[in-house]
Scaffold this motif. Structure first.
Motif, PDB file in Angstrom:
ATOM      1  N   ARG A 113      59.042  -1.668  28.978  1.00  0.00           N
ATOM      2  CA  ARG A 113      59.288  -0.267  28.627  1.00  0.00           C
ATOM      3  C   ARG A 113      58.815  -0.002  27.195  1.00  0.00           C
ATOM      4  O   ARG A 113      59.615   0.298  26.314  1.00  0.00           O
ATOM      5  CB  ARG A 113      60.768   0.037  28.800  1.00  0.00           C
ATOM      6  CG  ARG A 113      61.168  -0.116  30.263  1.00  0.00           C
ATOM      7  CD  ARG A 113      62.624   0.096  30.501  1.00  0.00           C
ATOM      8  NE  ARG A 113      62.890  -0.047  31.921  1.00  0.00           N
ATOM      9  CZ  ARG A 113      63.945  -0.631  32.407  1.00  0.00           C
ATOM     10  NH1 ARG A 113      64.860  -1.132  31.609  1.00  0.00           N
ATOM     11  NH2 ARG A 113      64.118  -0.709  33.705  1.00  0.00           N
ATOM     12  N   LEU A 114      57.516  -0.128  27.019  1.00  0.00           N
ATOM     13  CA  LEU A 114      56.935   0.058  25.692  1.00  0.00           C
ATOM     14  C   LEU A 114      56.289   1.434  25.530  1.00  0.00           C
ATOM     15  O   LEU A 114      55.887   1.803  24.444  1.00  0.00           O
ATOM     16  CB  LEU A 114      55.868  -1.008  25.419  1.00  0.00           C
ATOM     17  CG  LEU A 114      56.344  -2.454  25.371  1.00  0.00           C
ATOM     18  CD1 LEU A 114      55.171  -3.391  25.150  1.00  0.00           C
ATOM     19  CD2 LEU A 114      57.397  -2.644  24.290  1.00  0.00           C
ATOM     20  N   ASP A 115      56.194   2.178  26.599  1.00  0.00           N
ATOM     21  CA  ASP A 115      55.430   3.422  26.593  1.00  0.00           C
ATOM     22  C   ASP A 115      56.255   4.636  26.169  1.00  0.00           C
ATOM     23  O   ASP A 115      56.670   5.440  26.966  1.00  0.00           O
ATOM     24  CB  ASP A 115      54.799   3.669  27.951  1.00  0.00           C
ATOM     25  CG  ASP A 115      55.781   3.548  29.109  1.00  0.00           C
ATOM     26  OD1 ASP A 115      56.751   2.790  28.992  1.00  0.00           O
ATOM     27  OD2 ASP A 115      55.567   4.213  30.128  1.00  0.00           O
ATOM     28  N   ASP A 116      56.423   4.760  24.860  1.00  0.00           N
ATOM     29  CA  ASP A 116      57.147   5.921  24.350  1.00  0.00           C
ATOM     30  C   ASP A 116      56.207   6.938  23.720  1.00  0.00           C
ATOM     31  O   ASP A 116      56.630   7.934  23.171  1.00  0.00           O
ATOM     32  CB  ASP A 116      58.247   5.495  23.365  1.00  0.00           C
ATOM     33  CG  ASP A 116      57.708   4.730  22.171  1.00  0.00           C
ATOM     34  OD1 ASP A 116      56.497   4.453  22.133  1.00  0.00           O
ATOM     35  OD2 ASP A 116      58.511   4.397  21.278  1.00  0.00           O
ATOM     36  N   GLU A 117      54.918   6.684  23.812  1.00  0.00           N
ATOM     37  CA  GLU A 117      53.899   7.582  23.284  1.00  0.00           C
ATOM     38  C   GLU A 117      52.731   7.609  24.268  1.00  0.00           C
ATOM     39  O   GLU A 117      52.713   6.853  25.228  1.00  0.00           O
ATOM     40  CB  GLU A 117      53.439   7.080  21.909  1.00  0.00           C
ATOM     41  CG  GLU A 117      54.543   7.111  20.860  1.00  0.00           C
ATOM     42  CD  GLU A 117      54.045   6.634  19.500  1.00  0.00           C
ATOM     43  OE1 GLU A 117      52.834   6.684  19.247  1.00  0.00           O
ATOM     44  OE2 GLU A 117      54.897   6.220  18.704  1.00  0.00           O
ATOM     45  N   PRO A 118      51.722   8.443  24.020  1.00  0.00           N
ATOM     46  CA  PRO A 118      50.589   8.508  24.941  1.00  0.00           C
ATOM     47  C   PRO A 118      49.715   7.247  24.954  1.00  0.00           C
ATOM     48  O   PRO A 118      48.917   7.062  25.849  1.00  0.00           O
ATOM     49  CB  PRO A 118      49.765   9.699  24.436  1.00  0.00           C
ATOM     50  CG  PRO A 118      50.657  10.473  23.551  1.00  0.00           C
ATOM     51  CD  PRO A 118      51.687   9.514  23.030  1.00  0.00           C
ATOM     52  N   MET A 119      49.862   6.376  23.947  1.00  0.00           N
ATOM     53  CA  MET A 119      49.071   5.147  23.883  1.00  0.00           C
ATOM     54  C   MET A 119      49.918   4.039  23.254  1.00  0.00           C
ATOM     55  O   MET A 119      50.661   4.298  22.308  1.00  0.00           O
ATOM     56  CB  MET A 119      47.824   5.387  23.030  1.00  0.00           C
ATOM     57  CG  MET A 119      46.865   4.226  23.022  1.00  0.00           C
ATOM     58  SD  MET A 119      45.358   4.678  22.142  1.00  0.00           S
ATOM     59  CE  MET A 119      45.480   3.557  20.776  1.00  0.00           C
ATOM     60  N   TRP A 120      49.805   2.810  23.795  1.00  0.00           N
ATOM     61  CA  TRP A 120      50.560   1.694  23.249  1.00  0.00           C
ATOM     62  C   TRP A 120      49.843   0.388  23.567  1.00  0.00           C
ATOM     63  O   TRP A 120      49.043   0.308  24.489  1.00  0.00           O
ATOM     64  CB  TRP A 120      51.993   1.667  23.802  1.00  0.00           C
ATOM     65  CG  TRP A 120      52.053   1.491  25.284  1.00  0.00           C
ATOM     66  CD1 TRP A 120      52.194   0.324  25.975  1.00  0.00           C
ATOM     67  CD2 TRP A 120      51.963   2.513  26.273  1.00  0.00           C
ATOM     68  NE1 TRP A 120      52.193   0.555  27.328  1.00  0.00           N
ATOM     69  CE2 TRP A 120      52.060   1.896  27.534  1.00  0.00           C
ATOM     70  CE3 TRP A 120      51.809   3.899  26.224  1.00  0.00           C
ATOM     71  CZ2 TRP A 120      52.000   2.610  28.725  1.00  0.00           C
ATOM     72  CZ3 TRP A 120      51.751   4.606  27.405  1.00  0.00           C
ATOM     73  CH2 TRP A 120      51.851   3.962  28.637  1.00  0.00           C
ATOM     74  N   ALA A 121      50.122  -0.620  22.796  1.00  0.00           N
ATOM     75  CA  ALA A 121      49.522  -1.942  23.012  1.00  0.00           C
ATOM     76  C   ALA A 121      50.287  -2.681  24.098  1.00  0.00           C
ATOM     77  O   ALA A 121      51.502  -2.546  24.221  1.00  0.00           O
ATOM     78  CB  ALA A 121      49.556  -2.740  21.717  1.00  0.00           C
ATOM     79  N   THR A 122      49.570  -3.460  24.898  1.00  0.00           N
ATOM     80  CA  THR A 122      50.211  -4.274  25.925  1.00  0.00           C
ATOM     81  C   THR A 122      50.015  -5.763  25.689  1.00  0.00           C
ATOM     82  O   THR A 122      50.589  -6.574  26.413  1.00  0.00           O
ATOM     83  CB  THR A 122      49.682  -3.927  27.333  1.00  0.00           C
ATOM     84  OG1 THR A 122      48.271  -4.133  27.348  1.00  0.00           O
ATOM     85  CG2 THR A 122      50.021  -2.497  27.705  1.00  0.00           C
ATOM     86  N   SER A 123      49.205  -6.127  24.706  1.00  0.00           N
ATOM     87  CA  SER A 123      49.080  -7.540  24.361  1.00  0.00           C
ATOM     88  C   SER A 123      48.778  -7.678  22.876  1.00  0.00           C
ATOM     89  O   SER A 123      48.215  -6.775  22.259  1.00  0.00           O
ATOM     90  CB  SER A 123      48.004  -8.228  25.201  1.00  0.00           C
ATOM     91  OG  SER A 123      46.733  -7.709  24.931  1.00  0.00           O
ATOM     92  N   PHE A 124      49.191  -8.832  22.361  1.00  0.00           N
ATOM     93  CA  PHE A 124      49.091  -9.088  20.937  1.00  0.00           C
ATOM     94  C   PHE A 124      48.544 -10.484  20.713  1.00  0.00           C
ATOM     95  O   PHE A 124      49.035 -11.450  21.307  1.00  0.00           O
ATOM     96  CB  PHE A 124      50.468  -8.966  20.275  1.00  0.00           C
ATOM     97  CG  PHE A 124      51.060  -7.591  20.414  1.00  0.00           C
ATOM     98  CD1 PHE A 124      50.890  -6.639  19.420  1.00  0.00           C
ATOM     99  CD2 PHE A 124      51.769  -7.242  21.563  1.00  0.00           C
ATOM    100  CE1 PHE A 124      51.417  -5.369  19.558  1.00  0.00           C
ATOM    101  CE2 PHE A 124      52.293  -5.968  21.704  1.00  0.00           C
ATOM    102  CZ  PHE A 124      52.117  -5.025  20.701  1.00  0.00           C
ATOM    103  N   ALA A 125      47.555 -10.610  19.854  1.00  0.00           N
ATOM    104  CA  ALA A 125      47.038 -11.912  19.462  1.00  0.00           C
ATOM    105  C   ALA A 125      48.071 -12.565  18.554  1.00  0.00           C
ATOM    106  O   ALA A 125      48.632 -11.907  17.683  1.00  0.00           O
ATOM    107  CB  ALA A 125      45.711 -11.753  18.730  1.00  0.00           C
ATOM    108  N   VAL A 126      48.322 -13.846  18.785  1.00  0.00           N
ATOM    109  CA  VAL A 126      49.311 -14.562  17.988  1.00  0.00           C
ATOM    110  C   VAL A 126      48.684 -15.868  17.494  1.00  0.00           C
ATOM    111  O   VAL A 126      48.216 -16.675  18.296  1.00  0.00           O
ATOM    112  CB  VAL A 126      50.586 -14.886  18.812  1.00  0.00           C
ATOM    113  CG1 VAL A 126      51.623 -15.579  17.957  1.00  0.00           C
ATOM    114  CG2 VAL A 126      51.162 -13.638  19.452  1.00  0.00           C
ATOM    115  N   THR A 127      48.700 -16.049  16.173  1.00  0.00           N
ATOM    116  CA  THR A 127      48.182 -17.305  15.617  1.00  0.00           C
ATOM    117  C   THR A 127      49.289 -18.132  14.974  1.00  0.00           C
ATOM    118  O   THR A 127      49.105 -19.311  14.710  1.00  0.00           O
ATOM    119  CB  THR A 127      47.077 -17.046  14.578  1.00  0.00           C
ATOM    120  OG1 THR A 127      47.599 -16.216  13.542  1.00  0.00           O
ATOM    121  CG2 THR A 127      45.857 -16.385  15.222  1.00  0.00           C
ATOM    122  N   ASP A 128      50.444 -17.491  14.717  1.00  0.00           N
ATOM    123  CA  ASP A 128      51.592 -18.194  14.146  1.00  0.00           C
ATOM    124  C   ASP A 128      52.815 -17.301  14.331  1.00  0.00           C
ATOM    125  O   ASP A 128      52.716 -16.084  14.231  1.00  0.00           O
ATOM    126  CB  ASP A 128      51.363 -18.476  12.665  1.00  0.00           C
ATOM    127  CG  ASP A 128      52.393 -19.443  12.076  1.00  0.00           C
ATOM    128  OD1 ASP A 128      53.181 -20.046  12.850  1.00  0.00           O
ATOM    129  OD2 ASP A 128      52.414 -19.594  10.834  1.00  0.00           O
TER     130      ASP A 128
END
Length: 167
Positions: free
Chosen positions: A134-149
């Motif tokens: 439930r991340l969609d509180d705006e017209p656009m949102w990220a669904t994945s995130f690069a993680v290095t640490d």
């Protein structure tokens, strides 16, 4: 008057499109993608064989922890931290394997997952969210995130995302 059957209409546009599609550079799934699909098929079979709901939950978490333990560093440490954050921030989400990745589900549907960089020979690990999040509180949102640490600051961001995703 004699009626002869006419040959089917020959659409050269469609034929050229079809041949272009079949002769493109697409070479099929990568070895890593095929392996992930095989893992998913095994996960589904294994889950179907489990008996009670409690057995399923306990075994699924053991499977997730075992998969995390198999990861090379630094993916293993990041996955352990993500697992701990999800368990603390969204205890209602159930750990499970999804295409060979640690994932967390609500009512059997994956909300978020951790994809190690090693799995698909990527430059970085990924924390991803599916439609159930439930991340969609705006017209656009990220669904994945690069993680290095997973630093303290990154951990706080992950915790906030997981809380929001779990709703």
């Amino acid at each position: 008057m004699c009626h002869h059957r006419l040959p089917p209409h020959h659409d050269t546009r469609r034929e050229s499109t079809m041949s272009r599609t079949t002769t493109s550079t697409y070479a099929g799934f990568t070895a890593e993608e095929r392996a992930a699909m095989k893992e998913h098929a095994q996960e589904v079979k294994k889950e179907a064989r489990r008996r009670s709901r409690a057995d399923k939950a306990a075994e699924a978490e053991r499977d997730v922890l075992a998969k995390i333990a198999e990861m090379p560093e630094p993916d293993r440490t990041m996955a352990e931290r993500v697992h701990a954050i999800v368990k603390a921030e969204a205890p209602a989400l159930a750990p499970k394997l999804w295409y060979g990745m640690p994932a967390y589900a609500r009512d059997g549907k994956v909300v978020c997952f951790f994809q190690s960089a090693d799995k698909f020979k990527a430059r970085y690990a990924t924390l991803g969210f599916n439609d159930e999040a439930r991340l969609d509180d705006e017209p656009m949102w990220a669904t994945s995130f690069a993680v290095t640490d997973v630093t303290a600051e990154v951990g706080k961001r992950i915790a906030a995302l997981v809380r929001q995703a779990a709703g």
